[in-house]
Design an enzyme around this catalytic site. Structure first.
Site, mmCIF file in Angstrom:
data_model
loop_
_atom_site.group_PDB
_atom_site.id
_atom_site.type_symbol
_atom_site.label_atom_id
_atom_site.label_comp_id
_atom_site.label_asym_id
_atom_site.label_seq_id
_atom_site.Cartn_x
_atom_site.Cartn_y
_atom_site.Cartn_z
ATOM 1 N N GLY A 1 0.827 -1.372 -0.121
ATOM 2 C CA GLY A 1 -0.105 0.025 -0.056
ATOM 3 C C GLY A 1 0.889 1.145 0.025
ATOM 4 N N GLY A 2 2.158 1.343 0.168
ATOM 5 C CA GLY A 2 3.018 2.511 0.188
ATOM 6 C C GLY A 2 2.578 3.281 -0.983
ATOM 7 N N LYS A 3 2.711 2.780 -2.138
ATOM 8 C CA LYS A 3 2.561 3.738 -3.545
ATOM 9 C C LYS A 3 1.487 4.461 -3.545
ATOM 10 C CE LYS A 3 3.171 0.053 -6.043
ATOM 11 N NZ LYS A 3 3.397 -0.828 -4.869
ATOM 12 N N ASP B 1 -4.724 -6.379 -5.966
ATOM 13 C CA ASP B 1 -3.582 -7.341 -5.763
ATOM 14 C C ASP B 1 -4.385 -8.601 -5.811
ATOM 15 O OD1 ASP B 1 -0.397 -7.121 -4.497
ATOM 16 O OD2 ASP B 1 -1.492 -9.175 -4.196
ATOM 17 N N ASP C 1 -6.539 -10.443 -10.771
ATOM 18 C CA ASP C 1 -5.349 -10.547 -11.630
ATOM 19 C C ASP C 1 -5.422 -9.370 -12.630
ATOM 20 O OD1 ASP C 1 -3.273 -11.158 -13.405
ATOM 21 O OD2 ASP C 1 -3.756 -13.635 -13.055
ATOM 22 N N ASP D 1 3.921 -1.333 -10.601
ATOM 23 C CA ASP D 1 5.033 -1.631 -9.935
ATOM 24 C C ASP D 1 5.090 -3.235 -10.236
ATOM 25 O OD1 ASP D 1 7.031 -2.268 -8.307
ATOM 26 O OD2 ASP D 1 6.256 -1.391 -6.383
ATOM 27 N N CYS E 1 12.036 -3.216 -9.151
ATOM 28 C CA CYS E 1 13.023 -2.968 -8.283
ATOM 29 C C CYS E 1 14.013 -3.911 -8.640
ATOM 30 C CB CYS E 1 12.562 -3.401 -6.705
ATOM 31 S SG CYS E 1 11.369 -2.636 -5.642
#
Length: 274
Positions: free
Chosen positions: A145-147, A164, A193, A212, A265
């Site tokens: 949930g950070g974004k 998600d 999905d 992401d 990442c």
């Protein structure tokens, strides 16, 4: 004098071994790096992070004011500073034993401060110009949930769909995303999905999308060194195939003139430029 091992000289380490990298990853990183860059950054992969990034809700504190609040709580002057890379970021120069003891940090989405790497904050900030009042935003692969929370610091009235495919992670998202006090009150958490939007999409295009993508995590080896043991060439190829399906599936949900932010990442060109 050289130490002796049963009368023999110690074995010479390969370039990959000196960097504690498997051969496949050493070769891929070196091949993908810009000229001269690998020799500069590769030794840093052996260093553990010695700082902590925080994202501060602008309605509560500016980064400068938050640094002052830390001093008021007993932190030494100069132990934190506003982060030049992230508009709402603070860089804490030593990692506390108990993060929840910091001012404004708690375990739910209503907390005005949360831990987030400065580069992720910077990436999400690129979408801010495309997120006007009541904009519809999709955060794909949203957990934890950070974004979404970072984007709400730029556009507090955005209508965010946090997606998600893991039911467990969706429950965590419901706990972590903001609720009440007006911020993020229109958000929606969906389990589904990304490559099959028919199961969760309402048919209305999004103004902005954050993808992401699932990736090798080779860009965060300093904080998660175990990544180099969990991935190999075959697993990266599988991740690339997933990324290649997700990108066009989500692109089709974007309204004309909107923006899609693709981020990983990973340091590998196959997962990014390619």
């Amino acid at each position: 004098r050289q130490p002796r091992h049963g009368g023999r000289k110690p074995p010479r380490l390969t370039a990959a071994a000196r960097l504690s990298l498997p051969e496949w990853l050493h070769g891929a990183l070196k091949a993908d790096a810009p000229p001269g860059a690998f020799g500069r950054y590769a030794p840093l992969l052996l260093d553990r992070p010695d700082a902590l990034g925080l994202n501060v809700r602008p309605a509560r504190w500016s980064p400068k004011d938050y640094c002052a609040a830390l001093v008021a709580e007993g932190w030494p002057v100069g132990s934190a500073a506003p982060c030049a890379l992230a508009p709402h970021g603070v860089l804490l120069k030593s990692r506390p034993r108990d993060v929840a003891s910091l001012p404004g940090v708690a375990g739910d989405g209503n907390a005005p401060v949360f831990v987030q790497d400065a580069v992720q904050q910077w990436g999400v900030s690129a979408l801010a110009p495309f997120v006007g009042p009541s904009a519809r935003v999709l955060d794909a692969c949203a957990a934890p949930g950070g974004k979404a929370r970072a984007l709400l610091h730029h556009a507090s009235d955005a209508r965010i769909t946090a997606l998600d495919r893991s039911a467990r992670k969706v429950r965590e998202l419901e706990r972590r995303l903001p609720s009440g006090d007006g911020e993020g009150s229109a958000h929606r958490v969906a389990c589904g999905d990304a490559v099959e939007p028919g199961g969760w999409w309402d048919g209305e295009p999004f103004d902005a999308i954050v993808l992401d993508a699932p990736c090798s995590a080779t860009g965060i080896l300093r904080s998660k060194p175990e990544v180099k043991h969990h991935q190999d060439e075959a697993s990266v190829a599988g991740l690339v195939e997933v990324q290649a399906r997700m990108l066009p599936a989500l692109w089709s949900l974007l309204r004309p003139g909107g923006a899609l932010l693709y981020m990983t990442c990973s340091l590998l060109r196959a997962e990014n430029d390619a």
